[in-house]
Every structure is written in C-alpha cells, then in structure tokens.
Enzyme design. Structure first.
Site, PDB file in Angstrom:
ATOM      1  N   LYS A  70     -13.124   0.760   9.655  1.00  0.00           N
ATOM      2  CA  LYS A  70     -11.463   0.464  10.691  1.00  0.00           C
ATOM      3  C   LYS A  70     -12.374   0.696  12.047  1.00  0.00           C
ATOM      4  O   LYS A  70     -13.758   0.683  11.609  1.00  0.00           O
ATOM      5  CB  LYS A  70     -11.029   2.223  10.469  1.00  0.00           C
TER       6      LYS A  70
ATOM      7  N   LYS B 219       1.389   5.137  -0.136  1.00  0.00           N
ATOM      8  CA  LYS B 219       1.022   6.899   0.536  1.00  0.00           C
ATOM      9  C   LYS B 219       1.760   7.579  -0.299  1.00  0.00           C
ATOM     10  O   LYS B 219       2.415   7.822  -0.622  1.00  0.00           O
ATOM     11  CB  LYS B 219       1.246   7.203   2.005  1.00  0.00           C
TER      12      LYS B 219
ATOM     13  N   LYS C  54       1.299  -1.304  -0.071  1.00  0.00           N
ATOM     14  CA  LYS C  54      -0.039  -0.015  -0.291  1.00  0.00           C
ATOM     15  C   LYS C  54       1.196   1.213   0.066  1.00  0.00           C
ATOM     16  O   LYS C  54       1.468   1.507   0.751  1.00  0.00           O
ATOM     17  CB  LYS C  54      -0.694   0.189   1.509  1.00  0.00           C
TER      18      LYS C  54
ATOM     19  N   ASP D 289     -12.175   6.130   2.230  1.00  0.00           N
ATOM     20  CA  ASP D 289     -11.704   5.788   3.724  1.00  0.00           C
ATOM     21  C   ASP D 289     -12.484   7.429   4.740  1.00  0.00           C
ATOM     22  O   ASP D 289     -13.316   6.959   5.877  1.00  0.00           O
ATOM     23  CB  ASP D 289     -10.484   5.674   4.040  1.00  0.00           C
TER      24      ASP D 289
END
Length: 324
Positions: free
Chosen positions: A243, A147, A145, A221
C-alpha cells in the site's frame, strides 16, 4: 519547487466496516508540487492504526524548508521522511511532476506499461444474511474481499459462497482472529475455494506462521509496512499487500514489488481508501499483481475529476490529466 497542501474529505456511500473500525467519511491531504508552471499532485491519508492523522501529516510536511523543497528528488526523499502518508504524498506528486516531462508519462519513467486490471470489491463486515445480499447485489463484480472478524466467520463465508459460487474470494481479518480460529478454519477455507487469507493474526503473532503449511496462501498487511519489513516476515507469508500510504509512496512500493518477484511472493496491491487520485499511482504496482484491491473510489459518493474509469470492476489506466 513549491508545495501546496489541501485537506479534503470524502464521504462513503455506506459505512465501511472492518474488524477494527467503522468508517463513514475519510480525511485526506491533496499534495501539489509545482515548478516552472508544471504541477504534480497526489492524495494521501496516512496510516491511522499507526497514529497518523491529517494534522500530524500537515505538521510533518510544514516543517520542510524552502531549501529542502528546492533540492527535493525521489532519491533524497527516501532518507528525508520515514515510510507513511507524508512521504507517500510527496513521492507520488514527484512522480507525477516527472511524468509531465516524459513523452510517454509514467510508463516511460518506470519501464512498466499500464494495462487495465480487475480489482477486488470489499464487502463490509456484517451478519451472514447481509453479506450474502451485498455479494448478490455485486453480481457484476467477480472478485470479492470479505472483511471477517472472529464472530460467525464460517457462517459469513458460507453465505457469501452460496450467494456467489462464481466469485473469487479473498478474506481480510485485519489481525482479529485468535490462533485457534486460524487452525480450525483451514480446511473450510480450502473447501470453499478461498484464494487468499489476509492478516489473520495480529502482527506480534507473526512467529506462529513461520514455515506454516497452511491450506490457503497467507498475506501480510499490517505486518509489513515497507520494504524494510520484507526480510523479517519472509518465512511467515506467501503474499504481501503493498500500500502506498504504508510504504511511503511509489518508489518504495516498486522496490517491494521487485523483491516479491525475486523471492516468489505473490503481490497484492491494496489501499487505505481514497479517491481515484490515491489509486492512480498504485496502478503501476498493480501490473502483473496476483491480487489488486483498488476499490476505494467505488466506496465514495463523489470523486476527483477526471476519475479512474472502473467498469464491472476493471480499472483502466489513469488519464494523464488525473496522474502520471
């Protein structure tokens, strides 16, 4: 029912850099609920970009009366506290407490058997050369992943892809991209076989993604905190990052998981950083998920004991002594 709250701090093995912040250590709360000598526990750090801190959560939890705690259960907790870190800590500790009474633990309570899952490993935001080096150093990890903010975006992606042609790649922009970059990069993301683009635009720009036929799937997200947000962003994203800290615990996370499965959305299970104790409840939600991002313990210099067993990016189900 007794409640014990213990502040903890975890140190990162290296600075964790995103489009919005650089993290060298994290502060968390360890939550313990006990009754008749049986203890359930959890870890929470809250949602920093919504203003939650260890202090604010301690104050919120400290306002709960003995009478409230005495009658606390998974159902009334959902109305007692809003989504966020405080509810997450109590909710996951309650699930752990209930699991201690179940002969087969958390699997018996949820009806979801736990199997190993492969986690993404996050590469911090950096220049193309350093990100490529980190990707090569993580050759044993097959799911990455990245960033990425709006600076050298394509160059960083190309450098990592050249370094790791074998890897599955997800990009997380943390809402930092301008709309023009999103449009300009679509074909390149497809060419470089990006599996998912997470939160490219700021949450207040969701309307620009409505019914958009983008070359790669888009994941919400910051735009989707809890189950109450799902309908609002349903036409803007093909995947949802669930989450526990955001939605307020395993109870709402499972509700989100069920909704995604019903309406054909891909499930991503993420983390706000944290130890194995923070990741363990998310292993329930991670069963069958398209993307699992539970690499928090891999970023820490130490961990709770017993810890999750993570070998080459594959996480084993938690031992009952850890959680569940």
């Amino acid at each position: 029912m007794k409640l014990k709250i213990t502040p903890r701090q975890w140190t990162m093995t290296a600075p964790f850099v995103t489009a919005g912040e650089t993290v060298s250590e994290i502060d968390v709360l360890h939550i313990e609920l006990s009754i008749d000598g049986i203890k359930g526990r959890a870890e929470t750090m809250g949602v920093d970009y919504l203003g939650e801190t260890i202090t604010s959560m301690e104050q919120e939890l400290g306002q709960l009366s003995e009478a409230t705690l005495a009658s606390l259960n998974g159902s009334n907790l959902q109305a007692l506290l809003p989504p966020g870190g405080s509810r997450n800590g109590l909710d996951c500790a309650l699930w752990d407490l209930r699991s201690k009474h179940a002969s087969k633990g958390i699997a018996a309570l949820t009806g979801i058997p736990l199997s190993p899952v492969a986690t993404l490993y996050t590469l911090s935001l950096d220049n193309p050369e350093n990100m490529a080096k980190c990707a090569r150093d993580a050759a044993h990890l097959k799911h990455l992943k990245l960033k990425l903010n709006a600076n050298e975006t394509l160059q960083c992606l190309e450098a990592v892809r050249e370094a790791r042609p074998d890897a599955s790649i997800v990009i997380d922009a943390n809402g930092s991209w301008p709309e023009s970059l999103l449009w300009n990069l679509g074909d390149d993301l497809q060419r470089l076989n990006v599996a998912l683009l997470e939160q490219p635009l700021a949450p207040d720009q969701d309307f620009r993604l409505e019914n958009l036929n983008y070359p790669v799937p888009l994941c919400a997200d910051e735009s989707c905190q809890a189950s109450g947000d799902l309908e609002r962003i349903a036409d803007c994203y093909q995947a949802i990052n669930i989450k526990l800290d955001k939605c307020g615990g395993l109870t709402d996370a499972l509700r989100m998981r069920d909704w995604c499965r019903q309406y054909g959305k891909q499930v991503m299970v993420g983390n706000m950083l944290g130890s194995s104790l923070a990741m363990a409840p998310a292993m329930v939600v991670a069963q069958g998920a398209a993307f699992v991002d539970l690499d928090g313990p891999l970023w820490q210099s130490n961990d709770v004991q017993p810890e999750l067993q993570i070998i080459n990016g594959v996480i084993q189900p938690p031992a009952p002594e850890l959680w569940g």
